[in-house]
Design a protein around this motif. Structure first.
Motif: not given
Length: 386
Positions: A180-183, A298-300, A363-370, A372-373
């Motif tokens: 899943p991904g999110i902006d 799990p977008m929420q 500070n965490q890296s965002q692995d579940y970006t839109l 990438k999806m």
């Protein structure tokens, strides 16, 4: 000029492109992303008007209104066959079982170069296996497996649903796992709505009392509402002095109110109805709770990280990858309501720990970006559309 590949998206109902309880359908994300790329000509068949389609008007999208239920199944299939033959689509993408079924029948007379793709945002087979007494679920599961086996068909699904289909005997080549991904770039919320939710709906505004919010639909009772009820009951008995208020973001219904009353927690849980913005609700909460036994996209939960809100979740695929245990939240054994209550009590009483989790989220890296999806989707489509 290179001819654009033609893709047909079939919606079973007008709400298939909607936002539901804070969880944007993966189907909408896919259609919107494809529309922004000029390599494709996108056609959508929908049975009724949906305001979200307005977003696609200025893009590379053609919309047709076609009500599956207006005619009998024979006429529906014939009309769809004629439509596909005239438009000469390269790929047909469906959203759910019914449109998969109709499309598979309609495409039976066409050459194999037309590929069927499906997005699954909920798992059919666990429901089928759990409710064997329902004859219709037997038929539905049998038909879906037959459709998948006998057609050039692939699913875009999350990891836990992938395991369900593998367990049901679907060949791995038929399926592709897409995260899943999110902006994460922009955060927009209405501060007045946040105040309204905290004060008017939940009954508090002070930050001294933390709001723990479960997000989900009540019909998912066996998927986590029963655990949530036990958590609230345990908190009342074991941690009665904890500075916490519980909330549910979902559809207000008589069945839900009866359920809360039956478990004697109706005065302890505020129901935030789903006409409030998902962003505002998540931002109004302090801790996101996901007690699910399985989850789809799990977008929420991704939104909670976007809004820097720690989460306490069940140890199931996807959720246990997004939440880093004891770093950005807690990952706990499925249905272990005692541990859930203990961690809630810890997090609402220990402000230093809560702030540490929030800082880790920043500070965490965002692995579940839109992005990438969507890149995964595009790679998957291009494999078939060469």
């Amino acid at each position: 000029m290179i001819e654009k590949k033609r893709i047909l998206h079939i919606l079973q109902n007008k709400n298939s492109l909607s936002f539901q309880i804070g969880q944007e359908y993966i189907f909408f994300l896919l259609v919107y992303a494809m529309a922004e790329r000029n390599d494709y000509e996108i056609t959508i068949i929908t049975p009724g008007y949906n305001p979200l389609l307005e977003k696609l008007k200025n893009h590379n999208v053609i919309i047709y209104y076609f009500d599956f239920f207006k005619w009998n199944i024979y006429k529906t299939i014939k009309r769809l066959q004629e439509f596909i033959e005239i438009k000469k689509f390269d790929l047909v993408h469906c959203h759910d079982f019914f449109s998969n079924f109709i499309a598979a029948l309609a495409l039976s007379n066409f050459p194999k170069k037309i590929i069927l793709l499906g997005s699954r945002y909920s798992a059919l087979f666990p429901q089928f296996l759990e409710f064997r007494q329902h004859f219709l679920k037997h038929i539905k599961a049998f038909l879906e497996k037959k459709i998948i086996d006998e057609n050039d068909f692939s699913f875009c699904i999350t990891k836990n649903i992938l395991s369900d289909y593998l367990n049901a005997g679907i060949h791995p080549k038929k399926m592709t796992y897409i995260k899943p991904g999110i902006d994460y770039k922009s955060i927009q919320f209405n501060e007045e709505e946040v105040k309204k939710i905290r004060k008017r709906v939940i009954g508090i505004y002070t930050k001294e009392i933390k709001i723990v919010c479960l997000i989900g639909r009540f019909e998912r009772l066996k998927n986590g509402f029963d655990i949530f009820a036990k958590i609230v009951q345990t908190m009342k008995i074991e941690h009665s002095d904890a500075p916490v208020k519980f909330a549910i973001y979902g559809e207000q219904s008589e069945a839900l109110q009866n359920y809360l009353y039956m478990h004697s927690i109706n005065d302890d849980v505020a129901v935030i109805e789903n006409y409030y913005s998902p962003n505002d609700v998540i931002n109004a909460a302090d801790i996101i709770l996901m007690t699910y036994r399985y989850c789809d996209f799990p977008m929420q939960l991704l939104k909670s990280q976007k809004f820097i809100k720690p989460a306490i979740v069940s140890d199931i695929p996807v959720l246990n990858e997004i939440v880093k245990d004891n770093c950005t939240g807690f990952v706990l054994p499925v249905a272990d309501y005692i541990s859930f209550a203990e961690k809630i009590n810890l997090l609402v009483n220990d402000n230093e720990l809560y702030n540490k989790f929030c800082e880790n989220l920043k500070n965490q890296s965002q692995d579940y970006t839109l992005e990438k999806m969507l890149n995964k989707y595009m790679h998957y489509y291009k494999k078939y559309l060469k």
